[in-house]
Scaffold this motif. Structure first.
Motif, short mmCIF file in Angstrom:
data_model
loop_
_atom_site.label_atom_id
_atom_site.label_comp_id
_atom_site.label_asym_id
_atom_site.label_seq_id
_atom_site.Cartn_x
_atom_site.Cartn_y
_atom_site.Cartn_z
N ASP A 160 0.92 -1.21 -0.17
CA ASP A 160 -0.04 0.06 -0.14
C ASP A 160 0.82 1.10 -0.04
O ASP A 160 0.57 2.32 -0.63
N THR A 161 1.88 1.32 0.74
CA THR A 161 2.90 2.25 0.89
C THR A 161 3.72 2.73 -0.36
O THR A 161 3.58 3.79 -0.97
N ILE A 162 4.24 1.63 -1.08
CA ILE A 162 5.09 1.68 -2.02
C ILE A 162 3.95 2.13 -3.24
O ILE A 162 4.43 2.88 -4.01
N SER A 163 2.92 1.59 -3.19
CA SER A 163 1.91 2.01 -4.24
C SER A 163 1.66 3.62 -4.04
O SER A 163 1.36 4.15 -5.26
N ALA A 164 1.15 3.99 -3.04
CA ALA A 164 0.91 5.42 -2.84
C ALA A 164 2.08 6.16 -3.23
O ALA A 164 1.77 7.42 -3.55
N PHE A 165 3.32 5.80 -3.02
CA PHE A 165 4.69 6.56 -3.37
C PHE A 165 4.61 6.79 -4.55
O PHE A 165 4.90 7.91 -5.20
N ILE A 166 4.48 5.64 -5.38
CA ILE A 166 4.61 5.56 -7.05
C ILE A 166 3.39 6.65 -7.60
O ILE A 166 3.66 7.34 -8.41
N LYS A 167 2.13 6.32 -7.14
CA LYS A 167 1.15 6.88 -7.72
C LYS A 167 0.97 8.34 -7.03
O LYS A 167 0.59 9.39 -8.07
N SER A 168 1.79 8.75 -6.20
CA SER A 168 1.87 10.44 -5.79
C SER A 168 3.08 10.85 -6.72
O SER A 168 2.67 12.17 -7.17
N MET A 169 3.81 10.24 -7.27
CA MET A 169 5.06 10.81 -8.30
C MET A 169 4.28 10.69 -9.28
O MET A 169 4.58 11.95 -10.18
N ARG A 170 3.45 9.78 -10.01
CA ARG A 170 2.76 9.64 -11.07
C ARG A 170 1.96 10.78 -11.08
O ARG A 170 1.52 11.69 -12.10
N GLY A 171 1.09 11.21 -10.13
CA GLY A 171 0.19 12.36 -9.98
C GLY A 171 0.59 13.65 -9.72
O GLY A 171 -0.10 14.71 -9.57
N SER A 172 1.82 13.79 -9.90
CA SER A 172 2.59 15.29 -9.70
C SER A 172 2.22 15.83 -8.42
O SER A 172 2.29 17.08 -8.36
N ASP A 173 2.59 15.05 -7.38
CA ASP A 173 2.40 15.68 -5.80
C ASP A 173 3.57 15.29 -5.21
O ASP A 173 3.59 14.20 -4.42
N PRO A 174 4.40 16.43 -5.25
CA PRO A 174 5.84 16.00 -4.74
C PRO A 174 5.91 16.00 -3.11
O PRO A 174 6.44 15.36 -2.30
N GLN A 175 4.53 16.77 -2.56
CA GLN A 175 4.26 16.78 -0.89
C GLN A 175 4.03 15.30 -0.57
O GLN A 175 4.60 14.79 0.47
N ALA A 176 3.15 14.67 -1.28
CA ALA A 176 2.77 13.11 -0.74
C ALA A 176 3.82 12.30 -1.07
O ALA A 176 4.24 11.36 -0.25
N ALA A 177 4.72 12.39 -2.25
CA ALA A 177 5.70 11.42 -2.60
C ALA A 177 6.78 11.46 -1.45
O ALA A 177 7.46 10.44 -1.19
N VAL A 178 7.11 12.65 -1.22
CA VAL A 178 8.13 13.02 -0.09
C VAL A 178 7.63 12.46 1.25
O VAL A 178 8.45 11.69 2.16
N TYR A 179 6.45 12.60 1.57
CA TYR A 179 5.64 11.81 2.87
C TYR A 179 5.85 10.25 3.06
O TYR A 179 6.38 9.82 3.82
N TYR A 180 5.59 9.61 1.79
CA TYR A 180 5.52 8.43 1.72
C TYR A 180 7.15 7.70 1.59
O TYR A 180 7.03 6.78 2.31
N LEU A 181 7.98 8.55 0.88
CA LEU A 181 9.39 8.32 0.98
C LEU A 181 9.79 8.17 2.28
O LEU A 181 10.54 7.12 2.75
N ALA A 182 9.47 9.29 3.26
CA ALA A 182 10.03 9.43 4.55
C ALA A 182 9.31 8.11 5.46
O ALA A 182 10.11 7.68 6.22
N LYS A 183 8.25 7.62 5.20
CA LYS A 183 7.53 6.72 5.86
C LYS A 183 8.10 5.29 5.70
O LYS A 183 8.43 4.45 6.41
N MET A 184 8.45 5.08 4.27
CA MET A 184 9.27 3.82 4.06
C MET A 184 10.90 3.96 4.68
O MET A 184 11.12 2.87 5.29
N LEU A 185 11.37 4.99 4.63
CA LEU A 185 12.69 5.08 4.99
C LEU A 185 12.74 4.88 6.75
O LEU A 185 13.59 4.11 7.24
N ASP A 186 11.85 5.42 7.31
CA ASP A 186 11.55 5.35 8.83
C ASP A 186 11.28 3.93 9.13
O ASP A 186 11.69 3.28 10.10
N ALA A 187 10.32 3.08 8.08
CA ALA A 187 10.18 1.60 8.55
C ALA A 187 11.31 0.82 8.30
O ALA A 187 11.12 -0.41 8.34
N GLY A 188 12.26 1.42 7.60
CA GLY A 188 13.61 0.43 7.40
C GLY A 188 13.58 -0.26 5.79
O GLY A 188 14.56 -1.23 5.62
N GLU A 189 12.77 0.45 4.78
CA GLU A 189 12.78 0.03 3.58
C GLU A 189 14.19 -0.10 3.12
O GLU A 189 14.89 0.94 3.37
#
Length: 440
Positions: A260-289
């Motif tokens: 779900d998180t990686i899907s949201a990350f990709i769809k945020s980049m595709r949807g031209s929303d850098p705010q959401a993209a960087v949020y989901y990136l931070a979530k993945m990094l904090d989780a140890g991805e």
């Protein structure tokens, strides 16, 4: 060794950090790095045969560079000396070299010199070692977190084997964590502790490939947790979170939340929303991805969703992927954010995806007419006899274009790539209109 030396050494050993106490003494105890110390590998055979030549171990912290040096020290018949480049000076090296000459001259015994953080030696210090490595007075083992091809004297490099150590896998670190908790001799087994699978997995994730991080957290957990009513110390997820000062985000790498998180990350980049993209990136990094996994997804998005609307996007993504491999965390988060925000902010096009999918479908499901004869390879004698001629060289014509059939006969008129109207693809479209009226 007198009684006082023995007692002092024993006390020092028992008080040493867990990561140091658990350090293997044999190759069989080493966890990970099978790509260089597997039983069929050069380094394994050289250590076992005690025929080691000069080597440099290169890799991130906590991946086993010093561990391998200590294994060599424990198995070699040579004298073993150790220096740390952050504190050692030329005088220390001169003493080691002097003793090595004596050992070689009087006892025909070689000396292995292990230099930790060798990249911190300046050029003059490295140059001093060169003749003694070259004539066999010492066998050098260097350890560095920096690329040795940039930081170590080229002459030393040419006389050494370079072994690159990779970050330990999550599974490797889980093995070490359990060894730490349950091993009675080197670990914390005498504390009668146990660790839940959930806590073990969490600590292995948070370690980021660095075994030392995980073992330090385990040690803190065992030493600071009170025994339960059953007399055992229980290292639960909650205890593990406190020990490493990180909250366990519900982000099972094999479960729905991961996807779900990686899907949201990709769809945020595709949807031209850098705010959401960087949020989901931070979530993945904090989780140890894995940073390499994230970098791969950004590269794919740069082609799949940006494509020729901004060809620079793929270059940024690829550069980021290479950079995170060299830099590691925590700095890699900046590099990944750079790439993700660029891709999210770029004009979008899926024309490339449509082109390759349509072409693959045509190849798989439609008849294959032969390549037009004038496009076939003509770089052999006798090509003309087989009728391979008539090709028009595009650069010989105005605008470097000539009207000529390139597709097989049954594909003529098919349009696989149709450029969009945004970014650089707008220019591609204008170019097609210029040379052939937008038919391609």
């Amino acid at each position: 060794m007198d009684l006082f030396d023995y007692v002092r050494e024993k006390n020092n050993k028992s008080e040493a950090p867990l990561a140091k106490r658990l350090r293997p003494t044999t190759l069989e105890e080493v966890v990970g790095q099978s790509h260089i110390i597997g039983k069929d590998k050069l380094l394994y055979r050289a250590i076992k045969a005690d025929k080691l030549s000069s080597v440099i171990f290169y890799g991130p912290p906590g991946t086993g560079k010093t561990t391998l040096a200590m294994v060599i020290a424990n198995t070699t018949s040579s004298e073993f000396r150790q220096l740390n480049a952050t504190t050692a000076g030329k005088k220390d090296m001169e003493q080691v070299v002097s003793e090595a000459k004596d050992m070689l001259g009087m006892y025909q015994k070689k000396t292995i010199l292990f230099i930790d953080e060798i990249h911190r030696f300046n050029k003059a210090q490295q140059d001093y070692l060169l003749p003694f490595v070259e004539d066999g007075t010492i066998t050098l083992i260097g350890a560095t977190t920096e690329n040795p091809f940039f930081e170590v004297n080229g002459a030393l490099i040419s006389r050494s084997h370079i072994f690159k150590l990779e970050p330990l896998t999550k599974e490797d670190i889980e093995v070490l964590i359990k060894r730490a908790v349950y091993d009675n001799e080197k670990g914390l087994g005498s504390f009668h502790a146990d660790i839940t699978d959930e806590a073990c997995e969490f600590l292995a994730d948070m370690a980021g490939g660095d075994a030392r991080n995980a073992l330090n957290a385990v040690e803190i957990g065992v030493l600071t947790t009170e025994p339960s009513d059953d007399g055992r110390i229980h290292i639960t997820l909650e205890v593990a979170e406190e020990c490493i000062q990180r909250r366990a985000i519900r982000f099972d790498k094999s479960g729905d939340n991961h996807y779900d998180t990686i899907s949201a990350f990709i769809k945020s980049m595709r949807g031209s929303d850098p705010q959401a993209a960087v949020y989901y990136l931070a979530k993945m990094l904090d989780a140890g991805e894995s940073v390499t996994f994230i970098a791969r997804r950004i590269m794919i998005c740069a082609s799949e969703d940006v494509g020729n609307a901004d060809p620079q996007a793929l270059q940024v993504a690829v550069s980021a992927a290479l950079a995170v491999e060299r830099v590691g965390m925590p700095e890699s988060q900046i590099i990944l954010a750079h790439a993700a925000i660029y891709v999210a902010s770029a004009p979008k096009s899926n024309s490339i995806v449509n082109a390759i999918y349509d072409a693959m479908n045509a190849v798989k499901h439609e008849p294959h007419d032969p390549v037009p004869i004038y496009l076939r390879d003509a770089h052999y004698s006798g090509a003309k006899e087989f009728g391979v001629e008539g090709y028009k060289y595009a650069h010989s014509y105005p605008n470097h274009y000539v009207d000529q059939q390139y597709l097989p006969d049954n594909m003529v008129g098919r349009s696989f790539y149709v450029p969009g109207d945004l970014g650089y693809e707008k220019q591609i479209k204008e170019y097609f209109d210029l040379i052939h009226g937008g038919k391609k």
